[in-house]
Design a protein around this motif. Structure first.
Motif, PDB file in Angstrom:
ATOM      1  N   UNK A 241       0.836  -1.203   0.000  1.00 19.30           N
ATOM      2  CA  UNK A 241       0.000   0.000   0.000  1.00 19.30           C
ATOM      3  C   UNK A 241       0.869   1.251   0.000  1.00 19.30           C
ATOM      4  N   UNK A 242       1.897   1.251   0.808  1.00 21.48           N
ATOM      5  CA  UNK A 242       2.801   2.405   0.812  1.00 21.48           C
ATOM      6  C   UNK A 242       3.466   2.580  -0.552  1.00 21.48           C
TER       7      UNK A 242
ATOM      8  N   UNK B 292      -4.333   0.001   7.053  1.00 15.54           N
ATOM      9  CA  UNK B 292      -3.476   1.175   7.233  1.00 15.54           C
ATOM     10  C   UNK B 292      -4.000   2.098   8.305  1.00 15.54           C
ATOM     11  N   UNK B 293      -5.304   2.227   8.368  1.00 19.37           N
ATOM     12  CA  UNK B 293      -5.924   3.105   9.366  1.00 19.37           C
ATOM     13  C   UNK B 293      -5.893   2.507  10.768  1.00 19.37           C
ATOM     14  N   UNK B 294      -5.573   1.205  10.869  1.00 19.75           N
ATOM     15  CA  UNK B 294      -5.736   0.513  12.163  1.00 19.75           C
ATOM     16  C   UNK B 294      -7.135   0.795  12.694  1.00 19.75           C
ATOM     17  N   UNK B 295      -8.093   0.493  11.874  1.00 19.38           N
ATOM     18  CA  UNK B 295      -9.459   0.887  12.183  1.00 19.38           C
ATOM     19  C   UNK B 295      -9.954   0.307  13.497  1.00 19.38           C
TER      20      UNK B 295
ATOM     21  N   UNK C 169     -10.338   2.664  16.402  1.00 23.60           N
ATOM     22  CA  UNK C 169     -11.235   3.805  16.396  1.00 23.60           C
ATOM     23  C   UNK C 169     -12.351   3.659  17.407  1.00 23.60           C
TER      24      UNK C 169
ATOM     25  N   UNK D 227      -4.303   7.827   5.435  1.00 20.32           N
ATOM     26  CA  UNK D 227      -4.987   6.558   5.692  1.00 20.32           C
ATOM     27  C   UNK D 227      -3.994   5.406   5.895  1.00 20.32           C
ATOM     28  N   UNK D 228      -2.765   5.595   5.485  1.00 22.43           N
ATOM     29  CA  UNK D 228      -1.759   4.547   5.682  1.00 22.43           C
ATOM     30  C   UNK D 228      -0.984   4.752   6.976  1.00 22.43           C
ATOM     31  N   UNK D 229      -1.323   5.826   7.720  1.00 22.28           N
ATOM     32  CA  UNK D 229      -0.529   6.179   8.897  1.00 22.28           C
ATOM     33  C   UNK D 229      -1.265   5.939  10.202  1.00 22.28           C
ATOM     34  N   UNK D 230      -2.101   4.924  10.231  1.00 22.28           N
ATOM     35  CA  UNK D 230      -2.892   4.658  11.416  1.00 22.28           C
ATOM     36  C   UNK D 230      -2.095   4.466  12.697  1.00 22.28           C
ATOM     37  N   UNK D 231      -0.857   4.035  12.600  1.00 23.09           N
ATOM     38  CA  UNK D 231      -0.056   3.830  13.817  1.00 23.09           C
ATOM     39  C   UNK D 231       0.439   5.125  14.431  1.00 23.09           C
TER      40      UNK D 231
ATOM     41  N   UNK E  98      -6.769  10.664  10.872  1.00 22.95           N
ATOM     42  CA  UNK E  98      -7.128   9.941   9.655  1.00 22.95           C
ATOM     43  C   UNK E  98      -8.364   9.076   9.886  1.00 22.95           C
ATOM     44  N   UNK E  99      -8.391   8.368  10.995  1.00 22.17           N
ATOM     45  CA  UNK E  99      -9.575   7.550  11.293  1.00 22.17           C
ATOM     46  C   UNK E  99     -10.819   8.421  11.419  1.00 22.17           C
TER      47      UNK E  99
END
Lengths: 194, 194
Positions: free
Chosen positions: A113-114, A165-168, A171, B116-120, B128-129
DNA sequence: GTCTATAGGGCGATAGAC
DNA sequence: GTCTATCGCCCTATAGAC
């Protein structure tokens, strides 16, 4: 007094083994921080070796990243190929399940993705486009999906990547979690209360 | 001798104008290089001001990035709201067309994709979330899409982002370009040869 | 409102020993 | 096969002048 564990003078791992382990550590670190955000030092610590050794093994950080995304592609295509045989009407469901199974290690989809966001980079961008096209051609030619099926499949895959990527799961809002559950839903285990 | 153009002592732009222009430059640079890959110096040169002034205006690079993705969200939601009124059965097509129209400036979707790829990341990941959930809730609550319609819509949006991030138009292989055309196809202009 | 100068820290890569 | 040490660059942020 107890003696400290003596420094071994014999290599602890063969070149190939060490390379493989470092690649795994790099995949995790690139997954979390992206290409520019990751440092060779962090990868080294994750792999339990020195920063200089990481660079020495792979030449440059860029080449290491290319190796990581190449590995990710191989993982995905391998699993896809294993999921091909069987009833044709459910083929894309089997491929989707394989893709989601791979999401259990963040080191597979997220480095890709990156890379997919780095199209302007002359080296990484070119590799990313080539990898994406390889996946697309697999779907069209080997898996024999119709073009609009393939488009829909890839779109869903990109959404899976985004949710990862969002580590949803972090949330607080339930809306995001519900979407993540719908999209990432795995084949229900036998204990399906009703 | 000709005198050099004299340094003006009066401000050339008001604070608000300068801020807006810098935000635009930052959006383009973050779009191309991502958060970590972008430098405040490059943003400054793009905006025609000094690096120090960029930082002074926004406090930190991180806050500047947050401002950029906030602006991206506003653009998207504004265009979506304008596309709402009309026949209900074609609503999601109108929203899709609005999304693709916004893709003409890379500074809108790509900073969000990077976010969106930077959730960490503790700060950017949380923002982003929140932004993603805001988009999702718009689709479910304001646009009144059914959950599976909304999922499909967002998936397609993430594919659009990916094709932009990859700069797929640069790829030599026709397969990628054909997919990009299918996905990004705009309403055909009147000259539709047949 | 905007600049120049620079401090201060981090990072990739190389040198060289064992 | 692996380490320690270190060079040199780049980058963000601050200080301070105009």
């Amino acid at each position: 007094m107890d003696k400290q564990a003596p420094r071994q003078t014999v290599p602890r791992l063969s070149a190939a083994e060490r390379r493989q382990e470092t690649l795994g550590a790099a995949a995790e670190v690139f997954a979390q921080h992206g290409y520019h955000g990751a440092t060779t030092d962090r990868i080294a610590r994750e792999a339990g070796i020195s920063q200089a050794y990481v660079v020495r093994m792979f030449g440059t950080k860029e080449q290491l990243f290319l190796a990581v995304i190449g590995q990710s592609l191989d993982f995905i295509l391998d699993e896809f190929r294993k999921a091909l045989p069987g009833d044709e009407s459910s083929r894309s469901e089997r491929l989707g399940a394989a893709y989601i199974r791979l999401a259990e290690q963040r080191g597979v989809h997220l480095p890709l993705m990156h890379a997919f966001a780095m199209g302007s980079d002359p080296v990484i961008g070119a590799a990313a486009r080539a990898g994406f096209v390889r996946l697309l051609k697999f779907l069209l030619e080997e898996a024999e999906l119709a073009p609009d099926e393939a488009d829909g499949f890839i779109a869903r895959g990109m959404l899976v990547n985004t949710l990862m990527g969002l580590r949803m799961e972090m949330d607080p809002d339930p809306a995001g979690n519900q979407l993540a559950e719908r999209v990432l839903r795995k084949p229900r285990p036998a204990t399906h209360a009703r």
